[in-house]
Design an enzyme around this catalytic site. Structure first.
Site, PDB file in Angstrom:
ATOM      1  N   ARG A 177      -7.640 -12.447  -3.009  1.00 60.51           N
ATOM      2  CA  ARG A 177      -6.930 -13.747  -2.873  1.00 60.51           C
ATOM      3  C   ARG A 177      -6.237 -13.707  -1.649  1.00 60.51           C
ATOM      4  NH1 ARG A 177      -3.312 -10.596  -6.267  1.00 60.51           N
ATOM      5  NH2 ARG A 177      -1.446 -10.176  -4.900  1.00 60.51           N
ATOM      6  N   LYS A 229      -1.124   4.838 -14.243  1.00 62.95           N
ATOM      7  CA  LYS A 229      -1.701   3.375 -14.011  1.00 62.95           C
ATOM      8  C   LYS A 229      -2.716   2.833 -14.921  1.00 62.95           C
ATOM      9  CE  LYS A 229      -0.791   3.715  -8.948  1.00 62.95           C
ATOM     10  NZ  LYS A 229      -1.360   3.500  -7.809  1.00 62.95           N
ATOM     11  N   HIS A 233       3.820   1.527   1.585  1.00 61.38           N
ATOM     12  CA  HIS A 233       2.887   0.472   1.029  1.00 61.38           C
ATOM     13  C   HIS A 233       2.450  -0.037   2.435  1.00 61.38           C
ATOM     14  CE1 HIS A 233       0.806  -2.417  -1.552  1.00 61.38           C
ATOM     15  NE2 HIS A 233       0.708  -3.075  -0.428  1.00 61.38           N
ATOM     16  N   ARG A 288      11.074 -12.415   1.625  1.00 61.84           N
ATOM     17  CA  ARG A 288      10.972 -13.327   0.607  1.00 61.84           C
ATOM     18  C   ARG A 288      12.380 -13.731  -0.044  1.00 61.84           C
ATOM     19  NH1 ARG A 288       6.279 -11.076  -3.081  1.00 61.84           N
ATOM     20  NH2 ARG A 288       4.919 -10.200  -1.454  1.00 61.84           N
ATOM     21  N   GLY A 301       3.441  -3.178 -11.378  1.00 61.64           N
ATOM     22  CA  GLY A 301       4.211  -2.164 -11.912  1.00 61.64           C
ATOM     23  C   GLY A 301       3.921  -1.939 -13.410  1.00 61.64           C
ATOM     24  N   GLU A 324      -5.802  -0.273  -4.403  1.00 63.02           N
ATOM     25  CA  GLU A 324      -6.757  -1.605  -4.864  1.00 63.02           C
ATOM     26  C   GLU A 324      -6.893  -2.605  -3.610  1.00 63.02           C
ATOM     27  OE1 GLU A 324      -4.848  -3.868  -7.593  1.00 63.02           O
ATOM     28  OE2 GLU A 324      -2.808  -3.424  -6.689  1.00 63.02           O
TER      29      GLU A 324
END
Lengths: 158, 461
Positions: free
Chosen positions: B296, B161, B211, B342, B168, B292
């Site tokens: 925001r 990463k 996730h 979405r 990604g 992480e």
């Protein structure tokens, strides 16, 4: 016959530079109604309301144009060429406070002449005339914030 | 307790989030100005805001990513605060600093907190120090040999990463010692190109991962609370497509552990404003690992709003004014379940190809438990320059089953024409047995969903 997008943009541009406040364009089954005031005096035909695709959308584009065509100011001659802001910034007519302005009304300029400065956070960007001719109008006051693509000065081509 | 009342907000963003910020300003009686590119003059946010000002040409690097232009526009239009939305400059410390230097209140965290969270290698070190679990792996790897040694220790497959990465990019899976050499070079050069920083780290690859992320909210007085978690496992190429809150099928002790870990991390960097701490959840081992922290407001924030009743953007503005949080942790109660889809302008039947164009039909359902955040309208021309998000459908129900039913009913009542969308894909996922039973992982679309969807579409045709 339907108008293409670039044709509509050209119509809008011509309308923008005209002294008209409203325009209705009919071409076959298509009707295009545009207004500078945001208010439409003649009601749009119902067909327009039912076909929002090409007809409705350009209207805000016209109203988003800079408010240069205020009622009291004489009309902008369609032959004049607008020098548009290449970026957002503060418009300065002179190289420094108190100095004579880059250009004055009626003055002849070449394409390479600086007509104003646009300041973006202490960065001074010189704006060139881009076309030779006579300064026909200064559309912005010294120190004003101008938008990207706002007309700053009109030049009557030589 | 309010240090500086905000009177006019400059919105340095576009699309649905610009509309969302306008709405929050309206709720607080604050004026707002939206900065638009020349391609966005007709957007809904430009119509709804008190004023729109054109900040530059369509390409984001010449408009939405120009710090000096945005600051000049904000000051020149008399704004006293700036909301960065998400994406674009929202996590750039330079914008937060420029705001402070120009006497604009930045509606977001401090530049220092952004930096502490933004560098993934630094963030991992910090997580380790405060006992937040990390996937077995490295701090920073400099050579392929070093990567091979660590990979031997943690076991293949491994994930490479980018330290500065996201979405990604700069990420590669290596299955053996041979593959790692090639993947290392690819990941590093991609990271260098995308983020200007080619540093990599490595961690053990979790095969079946979900996730899960925790919404946090901190004020400038040292209070930090969590607003529970979201599950965003339905992803395609690392892009979230469906999110929900709370996370389904999660043991209570694990949930509590996640929430505590998120609070510890946010407190350790003195976080204020809205932020999200992301974790990878290994379903087989019932273990979670820190990924992480995003500094925001997130795209998927409405699912949290739906289950907690707290307006996150309004809270961001109040926090920026210096107000303390108006509620304590004990006041944050979860009610029901919420799901967000979405809706993107992309053709689900043609490998999700972007589909900009003029919207000719725009019909959306309304009703209790249905919320749609969007900048679309009939006649709007979706420009080709930006991301493909057009609308977010958020449906709430008393429990997960009710929320799924509600979402499917709402999806059936959405009619968008003129552009292609992924609506049919949402219907497929929401009605899939794997989704109902929460058997989806972050690779479900790639491994199972996509091929079944295409088969399903062929049988319909």
């Amino acid at each position: 016959m339907a108008l293409s997008e670039s044709e509509i943009l050209r119509v809008l541009d011509m309308f923008d530079r005209s002294s008209w406040s409203e325009m209705l364009l009919q071409s076959g089954s298509m009707k295009l109604l545009i207004s500078k005031t945001g208010r439409v005096q003649s009601q749009p035909p119902t067909a327009t309301a039912l076909q929002p695709a090409p007809a409705a959308a350009p209207v805000p584009a016209a109203s988003a144009a800079p408010p240069a065509a205020a009622a009291a100011v004489p009309a902008i001659d369609p032959c004049w060429i607008a020098v548009k802001a290449p970026m957002l910034g503060h418009f300065y007519a002179a190289p420094k406070p108190g100095a004579p302005p880059f250009v004055t009304l009626g003055q002849m300029v070449t394409a390479e002449d600086t007509i104003a400065i646009l300041e973006v956070m202490k960065l001074m960007n010189h704006v060139k005339a881009g076309v030779a001719g006579k300064i026909a109008r200064i559309a912005v006051a010294d120190g004003d914030l101008v938008e990207f693509e706002q007309a700053l000065i009109y030049i009557q081509p030589a | 307790m309010i240090a500086k009342r905000i009177r006019r907000v400059f919105i340095a963003n576009r699309g649905e989030i610009a509309v969302r910020v306008v709405r929050a300003c309206r709720a607080l009686g604050i004026e707002c100005v939206v900065g638009v590119s020349s391609a966005d003059r007709d957007t809904l946010a430009a119509r709804l805001a008190d004023r729109a000002i054109c900040i530059g040409p369509p390409m984001a690097r010449d408009s939405y990513l120009q710090v000096p232009t945005i600051i000049t526009a904000a000051k020149g239009t008399g704004c006293d605060a700036l909301h960065p939305g998400y994406g674009f400059l929202s996590e750039r410390p330079a914008l937060a600093e420029a705001c402070v230097a120009n006497d604009l209140t930045f509606i977001g965290p401090s530049a220092a907190a952004m930096r502490a969270a933004g560098d993934k290698i630094e963030a991992r070190k910090r997580a380790e120090q405060i006992g937040v679990p990390l996937a077995a792996g490295s701090r920073e790897i400099e050579t392929v040999d070093e990567a091979r040694q660590i990979a031997e220790r943690v076991g293949y497959p491994v994930l490479l990463k980018a330290s500065a990465g996201g979405g990604g990019r700069g990420m590669r899976v290596a299955r053996d010692a041979h593959e790692i050499g090639e993947r290392f070079e690819q990941a590093s050069s991609e990271a260098l190109e995308a983020f200007g920083d080619g540093r990599l780290f490595l961690e053990r690859f979790v095969k079946r991962a979900r996730h899960i992320e925790v919404q946090v909210l901190g004020d400038s007085h040292g209070n930090v609370v969590h607003l529970h978690e979201r599950d965003c496992s339905v992803q395609r190429r690392h892009q979230k497509i469906i999110e929900e809150a709370p996370a389904p099928d999660l043991p209570e002790a694990t949930r509590q552990g996640l929430l505590d870990a998120a609070l510890r991390f946010a407190r350790s960097i003195g976080y204020s404003s809205a932020g999200t701490v992301e974790f990878l959840y290994d379903t087989a081992g019932d273990r979670y690992y820190f990924l992480e922290m995003n500094t925001r407001i997130q795209v998927e924030h409405p699912v949290t709003e739906a289950i907690t009743g707290i307006d996150l953007v309004v809270e961001q503005i109040r926090i920026a004014e210096g107000a303390p949080l108006s509620f304590a942790q004990a006041d944050v109660k979860v009610r029901g379940h919420a799901i967000e889809c979405r809706i993107n302008v992309e053709d689900a039947d043609r490998d999700f190809m972007p589909s900009p164009g003029r919207i000719t039909r725009w019909e959306l359902p309304v009703g209790d438990g249905i919320r749609i955040d969007s900048h679309g309208y009939a006649g709007y021309r979706v420009p080709p320059y930006y991301d493909s998000l057009l609308a977010k459908l958020i449906c709430a129900g008393a429990d997960r089953g009710a929320a799924i039913t509600q979402t499917l009913a709402a999806l059936d009542r959405i009619a968008i024409e003129g552009v292609h969308t992924n609506l049919s894909f949402h219907r497929f996922v929401l009605s899939h047995a794997d989704f109902a039973a929460m058997r989806v992982s972050t690779r479900w679309i790639e491994n199972t969903g996509m091929s079944q969807y295409l088969e399903h579409r062929r049988s319909q045709a």
